[in-house]
Design a protein around this motif. Structure first.
Motif, PDB file in Angstrom:
ATOM      1  N   ALA A   1       0.774  -0.860   0.177  1.00 51.48           N
ATOM      2  CA  ALA A   1      -0.150  -0.248   0.045  1.00 51.48           C
ATOM      3  C   ALA A   1       0.358   1.278   0.015  1.00 51.48           C
ATOM      4  N   VAL A   2       0.301   1.853  -0.485  1.00 51.07           N
ATOM      5  CA  VAL A   2       1.402   3.027  -1.016  1.00 51.07           C
ATOM      6  C   VAL A   2       1.167   3.999   1.319  1.00 51.07           C
ATOM      7  N   GLY A   3       2.900   4.595   0.698  1.00 49.29           N
ATOM      8  CA  GLY A   3       2.975   5.253   2.098  1.00 49.29           C
ATOM      9  C   GLY A   3       3.005   3.909   3.507  1.00 49.29           C
ATOM     10  N   GLU A   4       2.752   3.045   2.660  1.00 46.18           N
ATOM     11  CA  GLU A   4       2.651   2.466   4.532  1.00 46.18           C
ATOM     12  C   GLU A   4       4.253   2.217   4.546  1.00 46.18           C
ATOM     13  N   LYS A   5       4.736   1.945   6.012  1.00 47.10           N
ATOM     14  CA  LYS A   5       5.863   1.619   6.686  1.00 47.10           C
ATOM     15  C   LYS A   5       6.192   0.845   7.713  1.00 47.10           C
ATOM     16  N   ARG A   6       4.744   0.353   8.156  1.00 49.35           N
ATOM     17  CA  ARG A   6       4.914  -0.806   9.261  1.00 49.35           C
ATOM     18  C   ARG A   6       4.840  -2.555   8.697  1.00 49.35           C
ATOM     19  N   VAL A   7       5.332  -2.955  10.005  1.00 48.98           N
ATOM     20  CA  VAL A   7       5.398  -4.464   9.149  1.00 48.98           C
ATOM     21  C   VAL A   7       4.751  -5.384  10.279  1.00 48.98           C
ATOM     22  N   ALA A   8       3.856  -6.277   9.697  1.00 45.50           N
ATOM     23  CA  ALA A   8       3.396  -7.276  10.564  1.00 45.50           C
ATOM     24  C   ALA A   8       4.339  -8.198  11.934  1.00 45.50           C
ATOM     25  N   LEU A   9       5.261  -8.023  11.700  1.00 44.84           N
ATOM     26  CA  LEU A   9       5.839  -9.157  12.332  1.00 44.84           C
ATOM     27  C   LEU A   9       7.405  -7.914  12.417  1.00 44.84           C
ATOM     28  N   THR A  10       8.128  -8.178  14.538  1.00 41.96           N
ATOM     29  CA  THR A  10       8.923  -7.579  14.385  1.00 41.96           C
ATOM     30  C   THR A  10      10.280  -8.211  14.478  1.00 41.96           C
ATOM     31  N   PRO A  11      10.924  -8.407  14.970  1.00 35.55           N
ATOM     32  CA  PRO A  11      11.765  -9.775  15.304  1.00 35.55           C
ATOM     33  C   PRO A  11      11.301 -10.228  17.141  1.00 35.55           C
ATOM     34  N   GLU A  12      10.834  -9.098  17.067  1.00 34.37           N
ATOM     35  CA  GLU A  12      10.215  -9.905  19.173  1.00 34.37           C
ATOM     36  C   GLU A  12       9.558 -10.996  18.488  1.00 34.37           C
ATOM     37  N   THR A  13       8.672 -10.598  17.690  1.00 39.18           N
ATOM     38  CA  THR A  13       7.322 -11.300  17.716  1.00 39.18           C
ATOM     39  C   THR A  13       7.576 -12.538  16.713  1.00 39.18           C
ATOM     40  N   CYS A  14       8.838 -12.384  16.310  1.00 37.92           N
ATOM     41  CA  CYS A  14       9.489 -13.854  15.444  1.00 37.92           C
ATOM     42  C   CYS A  14       9.878 -14.683  16.374  1.00 37.92           C
ATOM     43  N   LYS A  15      10.422 -14.043  17.210  1.00 36.57           N
ATOM     44  CA  LYS A  15      11.113 -15.392  17.844  1.00 36.57           C
ATOM     45  C   LYS A  15       9.981 -15.999  18.810  1.00 36.57           C
ATOM     46  N   LYS A  16       8.820 -15.135  18.934  1.00 35.87           N
ATOM     47  CA  LYS A  16       8.719 -16.335  19.680  1.00 35.87           C
ATOM     48  C   LYS A  16       7.203 -16.889  18.948  1.00 35.87           C
ATOM     49  N   LEU A  17       7.561 -16.721  18.000  1.00 35.39           N
ATOM     50  CA  LEU A  17       6.529 -17.347  16.714  1.00 35.39           C
ATOM     51  C   LEU A  17       7.575 -18.924  16.387  1.00 35.39           C
ATOM     52  N   VAL A  18       9.077 -18.912  16.102  1.00 35.66           N
ATOM     53  CA  VAL A  18       9.527 -19.661  16.120  1.00 35.66           C
ATOM     54  C   VAL A  18       9.573 -20.599  17.856  1.00 35.66           C
ATOM     55  N   ALA A  19       9.605 -20.245  18.754  1.00 33.54           N
ATOM     56  CA  ALA A  19       9.689 -20.836  19.603  1.00 33.54           C
ATOM     57  C   ALA A  19       8.457 -21.566  19.587  1.00 33.54           C
ATOM     58  N   ARG A  20       6.877 -21.509  19.378  1.00 29.10           N
ATOM     59  CA  ARG A  20       5.314 -22.050  19.283  1.00 29.10           C
ATOM     60  C   ARG A  20       6.089 -23.358  18.143  1.00 29.10           C
ATOM     61  N   GLY A  21       6.695 -23.573  17.790  1.00 29.89           N
ATOM     62  CA  GLY A  21       7.300 -24.407  16.685  1.00 29.89           C
ATOM     63  C   GLY A  21       7.241 -24.184  15.013  1.00 29.89           C
ATOM     64  N   ALA A  22       7.471 -23.031  14.944  1.00 35.65           N
ATOM     65  CA  ALA A  22       6.646 -22.403  13.596  1.00 35.65           C
ATOM     66  C   ALA A  22       7.960 -22.120  12.586  1.00 35.65           C
TER      67      ALA A  22
END
Length: 372
Positions: free
Chosen positions: A13-34
């Motif tokens: 999307a034009v002008g969208e700078k956000r991201v749905a995954l941060t390193p913090e939440t990435c680490k948590k998802l990996v810990a859940r087996g993903a």
């Protein structure tokens, strides 16, 4: 190898700078087996480096197709376009601010691909869902940024100042709407030293406004509704509200409009006649510009001058605070995804109202078994 893959691509999307995954939440998802795959540079606009994702356990993909094509769960801020949705694995989960009914083609692809789409704007706003409430977290950033924009546009100081050239009185700031964005705007304007008022047709917001140091503007019209949202006013109620508000605005320096009704165009609260009655140098920042604006003169995405009154209609304000907005959004998303991702598997409990009421299209109700 992990049982499921979670994919994240750069926002388009034009002008969208956000991201749905941060390193913090990435680490948590990996810990859940993903297994987590993220497109290179997806977090750059929000100041998250590829190296930080790798250190958190993610794999880097060279493009969106590689990141999303085989993903069991796709995380996004705003919905991918129909072409990108068509390339997703059939039956994959899609989580984000999807607005499927706002684009017929998008909705058709979601249905055709049998995606388990979870538009987070549909999430029930219950106590249990607070940690997943992306609307609230992003509205907080938007309300904060709206006041900073107003502070930049106004030709006045916000605080009272005592100087060698005399005393400068504080600016009079009115925040229209006391939802999350409005309350954050009230708190921010107060911190900047302004004389702050808050206006909302829901009388129960008085205590919240006053707790932040604002004065509740009572115009004698109540629109208390169900679920904490305002009901639509009758024509007579709206006319009386506008008459009283118009008189009050003649002495206001800055207005920040934040009023919204979910699923509907923003209510028109500030009329052209009210703007005409305001002092030259006054400023209005319309946070509701994306859904039409609370001011009938607002031009979404533009800042205009109307007879000396500046009217700004900024879009996607949460994105302008991309670091903290992404951190909050990603935590909301992680908390929601944790309802169905665990131990490397995807399991939906459709008896959980947070899943059942968020998924789109809505799942048909299952009749209870007859008593023996």
């Amino acid at each position: 190898m992990s049982g499921i893959t979670i994919g994240v691509a750069s926002e388009t999307a034009v002008g969208e700078k956000r991201v749905a995954l941060t390193p913090e939440t990435c680490k948590k998802l990996v810990a859940r087996g993903a297994r987590v795959r993220i497109e290179r540079g997806a977090g750059r606009a929000a100041s998250f480096t590829d190296e930080a994702y790798v250190q958190a356990g993610a794999e880097l993909a060279d493009d969106a197709a590689a990141a999303l094509g085989q993903a069991d769960v796709v995380l996004c801020v705003q919905s991918p376009d129909p072409a990108r949705l068509s390339a997703l694995r059939e039956g994959a989960a899609l989580v984000g601010l999807l607005a499927p009914q706002a684009d017929a083609a998008r909705g058709e692809v979601i249905v055709a691909q049998r995606l388990q789409a979870f538009p987070l704007e549909r999430l029930p706003r219950t106590t249990r869902a607070q940690a997943m409430d992306v609307l609230s977290s992003q509205a907080g950033m938007a309300g904060y940024k709206a006041v900073l924009i107003a502070g930049q546009l106004t030709p006045r100081f916000f605080p009272m100042l005592t100087t060698a050239a005399g005393t400068i009185r504080p600016s009079k700031v009115l925040i229209v709407g006391a939802g999350v964005a409005g309350l954050q705007a009230i708190a921010t304007a107060k911190r900047l030293g302004a004389q702050v008022e808050g206006f909302d047709v829901r009388p129960e917001t008085r205590e919240q406004i006053e707790s932040l140091g604002g004065k509740f503007l009572d115009l004698g019209v109540s629109a208390a509704g169900e679920g904490g949202y305002a009901r639509q006013l009758t024509d007579e109620e709206r006319a009386e509200q506008q008459r009283r508000l118009g008189e009050h605005l003649k002495n206001i320096d800055v207005i920040v409009c934040t009023a919204a009704v979910p699923g509907r165009p923003a209510p028109k609260i500030v009329t052209a006649a009210m703007i005409a009655g305001m002092k030259p140098g006054s400023v209005l920042v319309d946070l509701a510009a994306e859904t039409g604006g609370n001011c009938e003169l607002t031009q979404p995405g533009e800042t205009i001058d109307v007879n000396g009154v500046t009217i700004a209609g900024p879009l996607n304000l949460a994105s302008s605070g991309a670091v903290h907005a992404s951190e909050m959004y990603a935590r909301n998303v992680f908390n929601f995804v944790s309802l169905f991702v665990n131990d490397g598997a995807v399991t939906y409990d459709w008896n959980d109202e947070l899943l059942a009421k968020t998924v789109w299209p809505e799942r048909p109700a299952v009749a209870a078994p007859a008593a023996a």
